[in-house]
Design a protein around this motif. Sequence first.
Motif, PDB file in Angstrom:
ATOM      1  N   LYS A   4      55.617  22.469  45.181  1.00  0.00           N
ATOM      2  CA  LYS A   4      56.013  23.621  44.397  1.00  0.00           C
ATOM      3  C   LYS A   4      54.774  24.345  43.916  1.00  0.00           C
ATOM      4  CE  LYS A   4      58.819  25.018  40.414  1.00  0.00           C
ATOM      5  NZ  LYS A   4      59.662  24.537  39.302  1.00  0.00           N
ATOM      6  N   LYS A   5      54.724  25.653  44.172  1.00  0.00           N
ATOM      7  CA  LYS A   5      53.538  26.415  43.808  1.00  0.00           C
ATOM      8  C   LYS A   5      53.425  26.527  42.292  1.00  0.00           C
ATOM      9  CE  LYS A   5      53.219  30.851  44.879  1.00  0.00           C
ATOM     10  NZ  LYS A   5      52.893  32.092  45.662  1.00  0.00           N
ATOM     11  N   PRO A   6      52.235  26.240  41.752  1.00  0.00           N
ATOM     12  CA  PRO A   6      52.062  26.322  40.297  1.00  0.00           C
ATOM     13  C   PRO A   6      52.166  27.765  39.810  1.00  0.00           C
ATOM     14  CG  PRO A   6      49.938  26.040  41.361  1.00  0.00           C
ATOM     15  CD  PRO A   6      50.975  25.883  42.436  1.00  0.00           C
ATOM     16  N   GLY A   7      52.732  27.943  38.606  1.00  0.00           N
ATOM     17  CA  GLY A   7      52.846  29.270  38.029  1.00  0.00           C
ATOM     18  C   GLY A   7      51.549  29.718  37.379  1.00  0.00           C
ATOM     19  N   PRO A   8      51.498  30.972  36.898  1.00  0.00           N
ATOM     20  CA  PRO A   8      50.275  31.501  36.280  1.00  0.00           C
ATOM     21  C   PRO A   8      49.890  30.789  34.996  1.00  0.00           C
ATOM     22  CG  PRO A   8      52.124  33.044  36.082  1.00  0.00           C
ATOM     23  CD  PRO A   8      52.560  31.982  37.006  1.00  0.00           C
ATOM     24  N   ASP A   9      50.850  30.103  34.373  1.00  0.00           N
ATOM     25  CA  ASP A   9      50.489  29.345  33.171  1.00  0.00           C
ATOM     26  C   ASP A   9      49.683  28.101  33.526  1.00  0.00           C
ATOM     27  OD1 ASP A   9      53.504  27.372  32.731  1.00  0.00           O
ATOM     28  OD2 ASP A   9      52.765  28.461  34.491  1.00  0.00           O
ATOM     29  N   ALA A  10      49.946  27.525  34.718  1.00  0.00           N
ATOM     30  CA  ALA A  10      49.208  26.347  35.166  1.00  0.00           C
ATOM     31  C   ALA A  10      47.855  26.740  35.765  1.00  0.00           C
ATOM     32  CB  ALA A  10      50.027  25.559  36.186  1.00  0.00           C
ATOM     33  N   PRO A  15      39.590  33.406  40.322  1.00  0.00           N
ATOM     34  CA  PRO A  15      39.238  32.882  41.642  1.00  0.00           C
ATOM     35  C   PRO A  15      40.060  31.673  42.071  1.00  0.00           C
ATOM     36  CG  PRO A  15      37.252  33.403  40.402  1.00  0.00           C
ATOM     37  CD  PRO A  15      38.394  33.553  39.450  1.00  0.00           C
ATOM     38  N   HIS A  16      40.339  30.752  41.117  1.00  0.00           N
ATOM     39  CA  HIS A  16      41.133  29.580  41.481  1.00  0.00           C
ATOM     40  C   HIS A  16      42.546  30.003  41.873  1.00  0.00           C
ATOM     41  CE1 HIS A  16      42.156  25.085  40.513  1.00  0.00           C
ATOM     42  NE2 HIS A  16      42.574  25.460  41.695  1.00  0.00           N
ATOM     43  N   ARG A  17      43.093  30.969  41.141  1.00  0.00           N
ATOM     44  CA  ARG A  17      44.432  31.461  41.475  1.00  0.00           C
ATOM     45  C   ARG A  17      44.445  32.121  42.858  1.00  0.00           C
ATOM     46  NH1 ARG A  17      49.456  30.160  39.945  1.00  0.00           N
ATOM     47  NH2 ARG A  17      50.676  31.302  41.447  1.00  0.00           N
ATOM     48  N   ASP A  18      43.383  32.878  43.159  1.00  0.00           N
ATOM     49  CA  ASP A  18      43.289  33.530  44.475  1.00  0.00           C
ATOM     50  C   ASP A  18      43.289  32.488  45.591  1.00  0.00           C
ATOM     51  OD1 ASP A  18      40.952  36.089  43.311  1.00  0.00           O
ATOM     52  OD2 ASP A  18      43.137  35.918  43.134  1.00  0.00           O
ATOM     53  N   PHE A  19      42.597  31.373  45.327  1.00  0.00           N
ATOM     54  CA  PHE A  19      42.575  30.294  46.325  1.00  0.00           C
ATOM     55  C   PHE A  19      43.971  29.698  46.517  1.00  0.00           C
ATOM     56  CE2 PHE A  19      42.340  25.552  46.606  1.00  0.00           C
ATOM     57  CZ  PHE A  19      42.095  25.465  47.973  1.00  0.00           C
ATOM     58  N   ILE A  20      44.670  29.431  45.417  1.00  0.00           N
ATOM     59  CA  ILE A  20      46.025  28.882  45.498  1.00  0.00           C
ATOM     60  C   ILE A  20      46.926  29.809  46.302  1.00  0.00           C
ATOM     61  CG2 ILE A  20      48.103  28.353  44.149  1.00  0.00           C
ATOM     62  CD1 ILE A  20      46.044  26.147  44.002  1.00  0.00           C
ATOM     63  N   GLU A  21      46.830  31.114  46.036  1.00  0.00           N
ATOM     64  CA  GLU A  21      47.675  32.080  46.758  1.00  0.00           C
ATOM     65  C   GLU A  21      47.363  32.065  48.252  1.00  0.00           C
ATOM     66  OE1 GLU A  21      50.173  33.648  45.600  1.00  0.00           O
ATOM     67  OE2 GLU A  21      49.906  33.235  43.460  1.00  0.00           O
ATOM     68  N   ALA A  22      46.083  32.056  48.614  1.00  0.00           N
ATOM     69  CA  ALA A  22      45.695  32.036  50.031  1.00  0.00           C
ATOM     70  C   ALA A  22      46.171  30.762  50.710  1.00  0.00           C
ATOM     71  CB  ALA A  22      44.180  32.179  50.163  1.00  0.00           C
ATOM     72  N   LEU A  23      46.060  29.632  49.983  1.00  0.00           N
ATOM     73  CA  LEU A  23      46.491  28.353  50.533  1.00  0.00           C
ATOM     74  C   LEU A  23      47.996  28.339  50.779  1.00  0.00           C
ATOM     75  CD1 LEU A  23      45.666  25.424  51.287  1.00  0.00           C
ATOM     76  CD2 LEU A  23      46.088  24.806  48.902  1.00  0.00           C
ATOM     77  N   TRP A  24      48.745  28.897  49.849  1.00  0.00           N
ATOM     78  CA  TRP A  24      50.200  28.897  49.996  1.00  0.00           C
ATOM     79  C   TRP A  24      50.667  29.858  51.084  1.00  0.00           C
ATOM     80  CZ3 TRP A  24      54.381  26.191  47.945  1.00  0.00           C
ATOM     81  CH2 TRP A  24      54.026  25.127  47.126  1.00  0.00           C
TER      82      TRP A  24
END
Length: 517
Positions: A4-10, A15-24
């Motif tokens: 389950k993809k983590p939400g913006p609160d997690a 940059p870390h969020r950008d990585f999560i988005e690219a990975l997903w």
Amino acid sequence: MSLKKPGPDAVPPGPHRDFIEALWVLYVEAGRPALQRIAELSCPKVGMGTVRAIFHGTTLSNRPQISALATALKACTEGSDRDVHVLTQAVMDAWRAADAAKEGQSGVTLPPRGRSEQAGDEARHGQSGARMSHQPAVETFIRIRRAVGAMAPDLIHRSIEEQGFRADGDVPLLNKEGWIPSQPLPLTDVQLYWTSVREDIVEAKSQSAAYWPDVPGRATSTYSDAVTYYQHPGHFFNGRSFRLVKVEPFPSPAFTFTEGTYFEAFDTSEPLGFEAAKRYEETAGETVLGPYREWLADPFDLSKRCGIPGVNVLTVRRANRDVTFYLHRRTGVATAAGTVHVVPAGEFQPSTVGGPLTRTEFDLRATIIREYAEEFLNEADVQDPAEHNPRLHPDDHRRLEEVVRGGAAQLHYLGIGLYPLTWKPEILVVSVFDAKTFDKVFAGMVKSMFEGELVNTERLRKALYALPGKKGPYQGLPFTEDVVAQYRDSPATLPAARACLALAWRHRRILGIELCR
């Protein structure tokens, strides 16, 4: 187990969020494979707990694990209509940005930025490495070129550690399931196919162009341009070659080729070795991974670079009371100078400079015959523009051709793998001669030629077949467990040679080269 993809609160924006988005994005394109499937496909192995933590944003992990994770997801995207290479590269670029931001926030004092890091930044902003504004000094270029050879054992060891990709762990080459058969096969069982389709490699050349100093008269310098202009090894020219595009190990080995050139392979594969030496130096031995290797992503994808296979032959002389083999110390070559290799060994290339390619030349045996003539009998390299006339007597060449093509020399296919440092394909062969045939064919054997010299330079005391005016062949090395292990385990021995030795020793009974006491 589903992810389950983590939400913006997690994982908040950044940059870390950008990585999560690219990975997903890559994960969804791969069909949302199960956690266990991703872990199984990763190489080097990434544990299920680590995979889950990376996807949930609780860790950034490290570059080798992220690269293994991205490659595993890529393997699940078969049939996708999207450019998976772009998605994979986006993951790696986003991870580098996130990792750099993390180090910056931790108060760590970073070393001066190398050009490989600059290349990564520019790639993230849509600029190719070819358009970088900084060029290395000529002195730096030459120093790193020398370091590739001087540090080769360390670079190879680190490459294997960081990349994995070995279905047969005893073979020090990257290999997939089936690439190393369970037992030797007659070389004639290997099927060769031809295609006129040639994948473009211009982008690969531009990705690494920032590593080379400018060459006068060249808008964008390639690796071969820089080596030719600033160093020029004694034996370095752009011979036409057979470019490998597909390997199919089952039900029997089959290779598909198209036309290529030596410089196309040099400009798109050898930069991996240069980059590895540069990164190894910059990171004090921590990694050999850099932007170009990460851009290529999959070593087994032969579409983005030109892979000209080396044909590596372990030569064995079998007599009644002893079995010996031959090795070569390489000197006058553009790559891997100062190392020990099997002999003969050479690129899979035609023997003619111009004109249409023929079926006779599109044959592994033709390359083996040419390399035996050059490395054992000192024949001229017919593709070298500096060589104009053959030196070998026609009778000697005819005798060699008859022995290799007629079966008196027993040619066995051992497998294929990729050189860990540059991802060059390496075809592994063992050639077994009975002593009388060997002594006759190689009665005019030389101890040295333009590419190097034999490891053992003592003549056979008594050849079993003498030819008038010939001194006879040189003495080989004893094919015994301790001598084989000495060279198989030596860091100075090239991985393809180590693989040939390991497999020949493993299959010595099948090959009929086990010495009976």
